[in-house]
Design an enzyme around this catalytic site. Structure first.
Site, PDB file in Angstrom:
ATOM      1  N   ASP A 233       0.818  -1.212   0.000  1.00  0.00           N
ATOM      2  CA  ASP A 233       0.000   0.000   0.000  1.00  0.00           C
ATOM      3  C   ASP A 233       0.852   1.261   0.000  1.00  0.00           C
ATOM      4  O   ASP A 233       0.333   2.362  -0.084  1.00  0.00           O
ATOM      5  CB  ASP A 233      -0.976   0.006   1.179  1.00  0.00           C
ATOM      6  CG  ASP A 233      -0.275   0.023   2.523  1.00  0.00           C
ATOM      7  OD1 ASP A 233       0.951  -0.221   2.571  1.00  0.00           O
ATOM      8  OD2 ASP A 233      -0.949   0.277   3.529  1.00  0.00           O
ATOM      9  N   HIS A 234       2.163   1.088   0.113  1.00  0.00           N
ATOM     10  CA  HIS A 234       3.064   2.237  -0.023  1.00  0.00           C
ATOM     11  C   HIS A 234       4.372   1.783  -0.657  1.00  0.00           C
ATOM     12  O   HIS A 234       4.637   0.595  -0.778  1.00  0.00           O
ATOM     13  CB  HIS A 234       3.297   2.940   1.322  1.00  0.00           C
ATOM     14  CG  HIS A 234       3.931   2.086   2.371  1.00  0.00           C
ATOM     15  ND1 HIS A 234       5.272   2.125   2.635  1.00  0.00           N
ATOM     16  CD2 HIS A 234       3.406   1.183   3.214  1.00  0.00           C
ATOM     17  CE1 HIS A 234       5.551   1.276   3.608  1.00  0.00           C
ATOM     18  NE2 HIS A 234       4.438   0.680   3.975  1.00  0.00           N
ATOM     19  N   TYR A 235       5.165   2.746  -1.097  1.00  0.00           N
ATOM     20  CA  TYR A 235       6.437   2.455  -1.739  1.00  0.00           C
ATOM     21  C   TYR A 235       7.498   2.138  -0.686  1.00  0.00           C
ATOM     22  O   TYR A 235       7.336   2.451   0.484  1.00  0.00           O
ATOM     23  CB  TYR A 235       6.920   3.657  -2.552  1.00  0.00           C
ATOM     24  CG  TYR A 235       5.964   4.149  -3.619  1.00  0.00           C
ATOM     25  CD1 TYR A 235       5.185   3.272  -4.356  1.00  0.00           C
ATOM     26  CD2 TYR A 235       5.863   5.498  -3.902  1.00  0.00           C
ATOM     27  CE1 TYR A 235       4.332   3.730  -5.351  1.00  0.00           C
ATOM     28  CE2 TYR A 235       5.015   5.969  -4.886  1.00  0.00           C
ATOM     29  CZ  TYR A 235       4.249   5.090  -5.604  1.00  0.00           C
ATOM     30  OH  TYR A 235       3.411   5.553  -6.573  1.00  0.00           O
TER      31      TYR A 235
END
Length: 113
Positions: free
Chosen positions: A102-104
């Site tokens: 859900d995030h880098y």
């Protein structure tokens, strides 16, 4: 972020450097809630793994912090290569989701003696 820095900077025991922010000219890059603009509207780059309220939030949740004692004078001992610090995107295709997270992530290379 700031409370974290305050804990280590108070008392003058450590020097902290946010290597990712330094690499991006003093700005924290987006690692969560990224978006692209389509027809003048923000469109989230990830909509399956991320809660709807976080779509397009444009936050930085990931850091690379160098923490050294203020009296550190050891030269050539595991130095960060700041120019290599970057955001790592995890886009994929052929799935119902567009990213592996859900995030880098973030990465940085270090030189070793």
């Amino acid at each position: 972020y700031n409370p974290f820095l305050d804990v280590f900077e108070k008392g003058g025991i450590f020097n902290l450097t946010d290597l990712l922010r330094e690499r991006h000219n003093g700005e924290s890059p987006i690692t969560c809630g990224d978006y692209k603009v389509v027809d003048g509207e923000k469109v989230s780059t990830e909509t399956t793994l991320m809660a709807k309220e976080n779509h397009c939030c444009s936050e930085c949740l990931d850091y690379i912090i160098e923490l050294k004692p203020t009296d550190w004078n050891e030269k050539g001992c595991c130095e960060p290569l700041t120019k290599t610090c970057q955001v790592e995107e995890f886009f994929i295709s052929g799935r119902e989701y567009t990213q592996l997270s859900d995030h880098y992530g973030v990465s940085c290379e270090f030189s070793l003696p």
